[in-house]
Design an enzyme around this catalytic site. Structure first.
Site, PDB file in Angstrom:
ATOM      1  N   ASP A  88       0.847  -1.198   0.000  1.00  0.00           N
ATOM      2  CA  ASP A  88       0.000   0.000   0.000  1.00  0.00           C
ATOM      3  C   ASP A  88       0.885   1.252   0.000  1.00  0.00           C
ATOM      4  O   ASP A  88       2.082   1.180   0.314  1.00  0.00           O
ATOM      5  CB  ASP A  88      -0.897  -0.035   1.244  1.00  0.00           C
ATOM      6  CG  ASP A  88      -1.741   1.212   1.384  1.00  0.00           C
ATOM      7  OD1 ASP A  88      -2.481   1.532   0.441  1.00  0.00           O
ATOM      8  OD2 ASP A  88      -1.638   1.880   2.429  1.00  0.00           O
TER       9      ASP A  88
ATOM     10  N   ASP B 136      -0.376   5.338   0.597  1.00  0.00           N
ATOM     11  CA  ASP B 136      -0.685   6.379   1.569  1.00  0.00           C
ATOM     12  C   ASP B 136      -0.969   5.766   2.939  1.00  0.00           C
ATOM     13  O   ASP B 136      -1.860   4.927   3.085  1.00  0.00           O
ATOM     14  CB  ASP B 136      -1.887   7.215   1.105  1.00  0.00           C
ATOM     15  CG  ASP B 136      -1.907   8.602   1.705  1.00  0.00           C
ATOM     16  OD1 ASP B 136      -1.081   8.871   2.606  1.00  0.00           O
ATOM     17  OD2 ASP B 136      -2.724   9.421   1.288  1.00  0.00           O
TER      18      ASP B 136
END
Length: 264
Positions: free
Chosen positions: A10, A12
């Protein structure tokens, strides 16, 4: 982790917060590159192209190339192109979504009855957008939502996400969308296929129990929760209960994650 051959990471909250790199993110990616461990950056963000995502990472000092990037827009385009090659598609979204759909050979329309309405984050969304989506869906178009995020962080605080706009379309039309992004397994399946690995050979690394980790569990991947973003030491148990699952591993920070993921 011996069975894990590739990673879905991932962005952010995991590698950066907005424009600020999280401590250790650059070192982690460099170690993965040095050890030739396959990985993809996997994001629900539908607005940016892979080139723009890579540019954002490089600007913070994190090594990246467009080929490393897997967005919900790319997965949505692949999903539709596989179901209906060359289909007529109406877009409620931004440049990342438009480019992905065009590059998948789909036909963009806003004047004819489309076969699909594809909606992502759309900061020009207005009443006319909602009315058009309602008309198209009532006319038989399938409703595809890039990602269900209700809120997005910004420099001025939280702002409505693609999921909030999708909720308005669903309320008006009475039709639930096909959700592509996390926590759906569709994005994970697209990403593992790109790596050429099975879900059991792949680990999902993320900070959000209800999106990243839930998506990994739904897809049958190993999961590594890093306490660098949404999920923290203080709210971890509540987040796990809300997500209805638990991660395979928990790391306090990216240095601890590097030790786990790089077999140190």
């Amino acid at each position: 982790m011996e069975q894990v051959k590739g990673l879905l990471i991932d962005l952010d909250g995991t590698l950066y917060h907005g424009k600020n790199m999280i401590d250790g993110a650059d070192a982690l990616i460099r170690q993965l590159r040095e050890q030739k461990i396959p990985y993809l950056f996997v994001t629900n963000n539908s607005s940016r192209t892979p080139e723009q995502v890579a540019e954002h990472l490089i600007g913070m000092g994190i090594p990246a190339s467009p080929e490393d990037v897997c967005t919900s827009s790319l997965a949505a385009a692949s999903y539709i192109a596989h179901e209906s090659p060359g289909a007529k598609v109406a877009i409620l979204g931004e440049e990342g979504l438009r480019q992905a759909l065009i590059e998948s050979g789909l036909t963009i329309t806003d004047s004819e009855q489309p076969q699909y309405v594809v909606q992502g984050i759309d900061r020009s969304f207005c009443y006319a957008s909602l009315a058009n989506a309602l008309r198209w869906i009532q006319g038989g178009a399938a409703f595809v939502l890039t990602n269900p995020d209700l809120l997005l962080p910004s420099d001025t605080g939280l702002t409505p996400g693609a999921g909030s706009l999708g909720a308005a379309i669903e309320a008006a039309s009475g039709v639930k969308p096909v959700v592509i992004g996390k926590p759906s397994s569709i994005l994970m399946k697209y990403a593992t296929d790109r790596l050429g690995l099975s879900p059991s050979e792949t680990a999902v690394v993320g900070d959000n129990m209800r999106t990243d980790i839930a998506a990994g569990v739904n897809a049958g991947c190993r999961t590594v929760l890093v306490l660098t973003g949404i999920t923290t030491k203080d709210n971890m148990e509540a987040q796990m209960e809300a997500a209805g699952c638990r991660p395979s591993y928990i790391c306090q920070d990216l240095y601890e994650a590097a030790k786990l993921l790089c077999n140190e």
